[in-house]
Design a protein around this motif. Structure first.
Motif, PDB file in Angstrom:
ATOM      1  N   TYR A 102       2.968  -5.340  12.543  1.00 20.85           N
ATOM      2  CA  TYR A 102       4.418  -5.301  12.687  1.00 20.85           C
ATOM      3  C   TYR A 102       4.897  -3.898  12.333  1.00 20.85           C
ATOM      4  CZ  TYR A 102       4.069 -10.311  13.152  1.00 20.85           C
ATOM      5  OH  TYR A 102       3.737 -11.574  13.606  1.00 20.85           O
ATOM      6  N   GLY A 103       5.224  -3.157  13.371  1.00 21.77           N
ATOM      7  CA  GLY A 103       5.672  -1.805  13.157  1.00 21.77           C
ATOM      8  C   GLY A 103       6.583  -1.365  14.299  1.00 21.77           C
ATOM      9  N   PRO A 104       7.739  -0.782  14.000  1.00 21.37           N
ATOM     10  CA  PRO A 104       8.250  -0.535  12.645  1.00 21.37           C
ATOM     11  C   PRO A 104       8.446  -1.847  11.883  1.00 21.37           C
ATOM     12  CG  PRO A 104       9.488   0.720  14.277  1.00 21.37           C
ATOM     13  CD  PRO A 104       8.638  -0.240  15.039  1.00 21.37           C
ATOM     14  N   VAL A 105       8.167  -1.821  10.615  1.00 21.98           N
ATOM     15  CA  VAL A 105       8.191  -3.010   9.784  1.00 21.98           C
ATOM     16  C   VAL A 105       9.622  -3.500   9.550  1.00 21.98           C
ATOM     17  CG1 VAL A 105       8.290  -1.730   7.620  1.00 21.98           C
ATOM     18  CG2 VAL A 105       7.238  -3.997   7.647  1.00 21.98           C
ATOM     19  N   GLU A 143      16.518  -0.260  -0.538  1.00 21.35           N
ATOM     20  CA  GLU A 143      16.786  -1.659  -0.925  1.00 21.35           C
ATOM     21  C   GLU A 143      16.987  -2.543   0.303  1.00 21.35           C
ATOM     22  OE1 GLU A 143      18.289   0.949  -2.255  1.00 21.35           O
ATOM     23  OE2 GLU A 143      17.636   0.910  -4.366  1.00 21.35           O
ATOM     24  N   GLU A 144      17.770  -2.066   1.269  1.00 22.12           N
ATOM     25  CA  GLU A 144      18.014  -2.864   2.461  1.00 22.12           C
ATOM     26  C   GLU A 144      16.768  -2.952   3.336  1.00 22.12           C
ATOM     27  OE1 GLU A 144      21.424  -1.286   4.426  1.00 22.12           O
ATOM     28  OE2 GLU A 144      22.816  -1.936   2.861  1.00 22.12           O
ATOM     29  N   ILE A 145      15.986  -1.877   3.376  1.00 24.61           N
ATOM     30  CA  ILE A 145      14.722  -1.918   4.108  1.00 24.61           C
ATOM     31  C   ILE A 145      13.786  -2.943   3.481  1.00 24.61           C
ATOM     32  CG2 ILE A 145      12.631  -0.608   4.663  1.00 24.61           C
ATOM     33  CD1 ILE A 145      14.459   1.867   4.958  1.00 24.61           C
ATOM     34  N   ALA A 146      13.742  -2.970   2.139  1.00 25.02           N
ATOM     35  CA  ALA A 146      12.912  -3.959   1.445  1.00 25.02           C
ATOM     36  C   ALA A 146      13.339  -5.378   1.794  1.00 25.02           C
ATOM     37  CB  ALA A 146      12.996  -3.729  -0.067  1.00 25.02           C
ATOM     38  N   LEU A 147      14.650  -5.595   1.869  1.00 24.85           N
ATOM     39  CA  LEU A 147      15.171  -6.916   2.237  1.00 24.85           C
ATOM     40  C   LEU A 147      14.709  -7.310   3.629  1.00 24.85           C
ATOM     41  CD1 LEU A 147      17.041  -9.348   1.689  1.00 24.85           C
ATOM     42  CD2 LEU A 147      18.922  -7.970   2.614  1.00 24.85           C
ATOM     43  N   SER A 148      14.773  -6.370   4.574  1.00 24.56           N
ATOM     44  CA  SER A 148      14.366  -6.685   5.950  1.00 24.56           C
ATOM     45  C   SER A 148      12.866  -6.958   6.032  1.00 24.56           C
ATOM     46  CB  SER A 148      14.753  -5.533   6.886  1.00 24.56           C
ATOM     47  OG  SER A 148      13.891  -4.422   6.737  1.00 24.56           O
ATOM     48  N   ILE A 149      12.073  -6.260   5.207  1.00 27.31           N
ATOM     49  CA  ILE A 149      10.617  -6.474   5.208  1.00 27.31           C
ATOM     50  C   ILE A 149      10.280  -7.858   4.663  1.00 27.31           C
ATOM     51  CG2 ILE A 149       8.438  -5.735   4.161  1.00 27.31           C
ATOM     52  CD1 ILE A 149       9.560  -2.855   4.206  1.00 27.31           C
ATOM     53  N   VAL A 150      10.875  -8.208   3.529  1.00 30.85           N
ATOM     54  CA  VAL A 150      10.611  -9.517   2.927  1.00 30.85           C
ATOM     55  C   VAL A 150      11.032 -10.636   3.877  1.00 30.85           C
ATOM     56  CG1 VAL A 150      11.340 -11.073   1.080  1.00 30.85           C
ATOM     57  CG2 VAL A 150      10.673  -8.736   0.536  1.00 30.85           C
ATOM     58  N   VAL A 186       0.864  -1.176   0.000  1.00 36.05           N
ATOM     59  CA  VAL A 186       0.000   0.000   0.000  1.00 36.05           C
ATOM     60  C   VAL A 186       0.904   1.231   0.000  1.00 36.05           C
ATOM     61  CG1 VAL A 186      -1.884   1.198   1.142  1.00 36.05           C
ATOM     62  CG2 VAL A 186      -1.736  -1.299   1.269  1.00 36.05           C
ATOM     63  N   GLY A 187       1.006   1.849  -1.155  1.00 39.49           N
ATOM     64  CA  GLY A 187       1.942   2.951  -1.331  1.00 39.49           C
ATOM     65  C   GLY A 187       2.802   2.689  -2.550  1.00 39.49           C
ATOM     66  N   ALA A 188       2.779   3.597  -3.507  1.00 37.92           N
ATOM     67  CA  ALA A 188       3.491   3.387  -4.769  1.00 37.92           C
ATOM     68  C   ALA A 188       4.624   4.388  -4.955  1.00 37.92           C
ATOM     69  CB  ALA A 188       2.507   3.477  -5.941  1.00 37.92           C
ATOM     70  N   GLY A 189       5.240   4.780  -3.839  1.00 40.16           N
ATOM     71  CA  GLY A 189       6.382   5.669  -3.926  1.00 40.16           C
ATOM     72  C   GLY A 189       7.619   4.946  -4.440  1.00 40.16           C
ATOM     73  N   ASN A 190       8.704   5.679  -4.586  1.00 37.01           N
ATOM     74  CA  ASN A 190       9.937   5.078  -5.104  1.00 37.01           C
ATOM     75  C   ASN A 190      10.482   3.987  -4.197  1.00 37.01           C
ATOM     76  OD1 ASN A 190       9.885   6.743  -7.342  1.00 37.01           O
ATOM     77  ND2 ASN A 190      11.267   8.281  -6.463  1.00 37.01           N
ATOM     78  N   ASP A 191      10.233   4.090  -2.879  1.00 39.19           N
ATOM     79  CA  ASP A 191      10.748   3.071  -1.966  1.00 39.19           C
ATOM     80  C   ASP A 191       9.984   1.755  -2.061  1.00 39.19           C
ATOM     81  OD1 ASP A 191       8.492   4.192  -0.896  1.00 39.19           O
ATOM     82  OD2 ASP A 191       9.268   4.396   1.145  1.00 39.19           O
ATOM     83  N   ALA A 192       8.838   1.747  -2.753  1.00 40.40           N
ATOM     84  CA  ALA A 192       8.098   0.496  -2.963  1.00 40.40           C
ATOM     85  C   ALA A 192       8.675  -0.315  -4.111  1.00 40.40           C
ATOM     86  CB  ALA A 192       6.622   0.796  -3.232  1.00 40.40           C
ATOM     87  N   ILE A 193       9.416   0.329  -5.001  1.00 38.90           N
ATOM     88  CA  ILE A 193       9.935  -0.359  -6.186  1.00 38.90           C
ATOM     89  C   ILE A 193      10.895  -1.492  -5.820  1.00 38.90           C
ATOM     90  CG2 ILE A 193      11.306  -0.081  -8.288  1.00 38.90           C
ATOM     91  CD1 ILE A 193      10.047   2.716  -8.579  1.00 38.90           C
ATOM     92  N   PRO A 194      11.927  -1.267  -4.970  1.00 33.18           N
ATOM     93  CA  PRO A 194      12.803  -2.404  -4.617  1.00 33.18           C
ATOM     94  C   PRO A 194      12.080  -3.511  -3.863  1.00 33.18           C
ATOM     95  CG  PRO A 194      13.357  -0.444  -3.326  1.00 33.18           C
ATOM     96  CD  PRO A 194      12.432  -0.008  -4.400  1.00 33.18           C
ATOM     97  N   LEU A 195      11.034  -3.164  -3.122  1.00 34.68           N
ATOM     98  CA  LEU A 195      10.262  -4.201  -2.426  1.00 34.68           C
ATOM     99  C   LEU A 195       9.574  -5.122  -3.426  1.00 34.68           C
ATOM    100  CD1 LEU A 195       9.225  -5.455   0.159  1.00 34.68           C
ATOM    101  CD2 LEU A 195       7.454  -3.697   0.271  1.00 34.68           C
ATOM    102  N   THR A 196       9.017  -4.557  -4.491  1.00 36.60           N
ATOM    103  CA  THR A 196       8.394  -5.405  -5.516  1.00 36.60           C
ATOM    104  C   THR A 196       9.430  -6.268  -6.217  1.00 36.60           C
ATOM    105  OG1 THR A 196       8.543  -3.725  -7.266  1.00 36.60           O
ATOM    106  CG2 THR A 196       6.562  -3.713  -5.907  1.00 36.60           C
ATOM    107  N   LYS A 197      10.610  -5.713  -6.436  1.00 36.65           N
ATOM    108  CA  LYS A 197      11.658  -6.469  -7.145  1.00 36.65           C
ATOM    109  C   LYS A 197      12.119  -7.670  -6.335  1.00 36.65           C
ATOM    110  CE  LYS A 197      13.496  -2.632  -9.925  1.00 36.65           C
ATOM    111  NZ  LYS A 197      14.671  -1.763 -10.174  1.00 36.65           N
TER     112      LYS A 197
END
Length: 377
Positions: A327-330, A340-347, A209-220
């Motif tokens: 889960y927050g902070p996520v 990118e590293e935040i996306a890794l920790s979320i996944v 939920v959120g389509a900012g630039n920081d969502a792009i590495p999470l999708t990848k």
């Protein structure tokens, strides 16, 4: 599930090109091995491999045997004994310490061939069971192979109805479907057969939920794992499919209507990262009663406390069950900096939560890494 999806896609491409194929599956492991029972690999007659049955050491030999299976159109059970220190006997450097049984099946035009059963698993989108029957007692005997698929809605697809122990197989498959735990079971016909009754987990669905630039590495990163990805945002200029090519669906929606575009089950994870406080409050109000297993919220803990306080003031009771899903902070604490590293920790956190794991270093784990499935005589 990612491996199954890749195998089905590779098979469809090979079929279009008129290539013959075979499917190798690890059906039983005694001791240690790089891959466990259920690992699969599709082999084409010209040597293309999709999936894996080891860390790379068995694939070459399996390719040679798969070509023989394709030519003879008969399943073949192959056993690699890595307990012997002299790996040179096998011609491979295994570095493991176990007995690995691999069944290689030809993929023909039978209505219920193994790949067609894998397609049923993908389309099912929920828990399912696959049954593969083989004999280690007599390798020259007929190897029945993958003969049964049972889905959560009790839909049965089978090609082993004539087996004398079929009813027992079906009963055991139902038990595995209920318990969500694979089993290895022995049956006696003229000879002893073994059935690998495999529980297959559903595909993880990630809703960002959120389509900012920081969502792009999470999708990848999520796409590398084969997760089904949906991106939701209220801003059309951000929620643009061209920005998220790996997402299955990109939705422009107000928070009150967002969930109408999404199928939610026990394998659906949400990550709220809109940087829009009011949007996330409104969405969380809709989301909490639905009870998804994971709701990650980007931002500091004070922001989350404020959101929860506002929802409670509005009449929503924050039960222990609801709070346990947030889960927050996520993300896991891995020292992440940058999107990118935040996306890794979320996944990593989503995978740990949905697998009922704690997400700590395997160095400190005293029990086996993989869950051992039941063996029933």
């Amino acid at each position: 599930m990612k491996e199954i999806i890749d195998i089905v896609a590779a098979y469809d491409e090979a079929f279009k090109e008129g290539k013959k194929t075979a499917l190798a599956i690890v059906v039983q492991v005694e001791g240690s091995a790089y891959r466990r029972a259920g690992a699969r690999m599709l082999i084409t007659e010209d040597g293309q491999l999709t999936g894996a049955i080891s860390g790379g050491c068995l694939e070459g030999d399996a390719l040679r045997k798969a070509r023989m299976v394709i030519m003879q159109q008969e399943p073949l059970l192959v056993t690699y004994d890595t307990r012997d220190d002299d790996d040179a006997k096998l011609g491979v450097g295994l570095g493991c310490n176990g007995l690995i049984h691999i069944l290689i099946e030809p993929i023909n035009d039978h209505l219920h061939n193994p790949v067609s059963l894998l397609k049923k698993i993908i389309n099912n989108r929920s828990h399912a069971v696959l049954v593969t029957v083989f004999s280690t007692e007599d390798r020259k005997a007929t190897q029945p192979g993958t003969i049964l698929c049972l889905t959560e809605n009790k839909h049965i697809v089978a090609r082993g109805e004539n087996l004398p122990y079929y009813d027992n197989l079906l009963n055991n498959a139902s038990r595995v479907l209920e318990n969500h735990r694979s089993e290895t079971i022995n049956y006696t016909d003229a000879i002893e057969y073994t059935a690998f009754v495999e529980h297959v987990k559903p595909l993880i669905s990630l809703v960002i939920v959120g389509a900012g630039n920081d969502a792009i590495p999470l999708t990848k990163i999520a796409s590398v794992l084969g997760w089904e990805i949906t991106v939701v945002d209220g801003r059309p200029s951000y929620a643009d499919p061209a920005r998220f090519p790996s997402a299955k669906k990109v939705v422009v929606s107000k928070p009150e209507q967002a969930l109408s575009h999404i199928i939610i089950n026990e394998w659906t994870a949400f990550v709220l990262m809109t940087h829009n406080y009011n949007y996330e409050v409104a969405l969380l109000k809709e989301l909490l009663p639905v009870r998804p297993p994971y709701i990650g919220i980007l931002g500091p803990k004070k922001k989350l406390e404020r959101i929860l306080g506002e929802l409670e003031e509005g009449g929503m009771h924050m039960t222990e069950d609801r709070l346990s899903r947030i889960y927050g902070p996520v993300g896991l604490d891995i020292g992440s900096e940058g999107s990118e590293e935040i996306a890794l920790s979320i996944v990593a956190e989503i995978k740990a939560v949905l697998s009922s794991r704690n997400g700590y270093s395997l160095k400190y784990k005293d029990t086996p890494i993989h869950n051992v499935h039941l063996k029933i005589s």
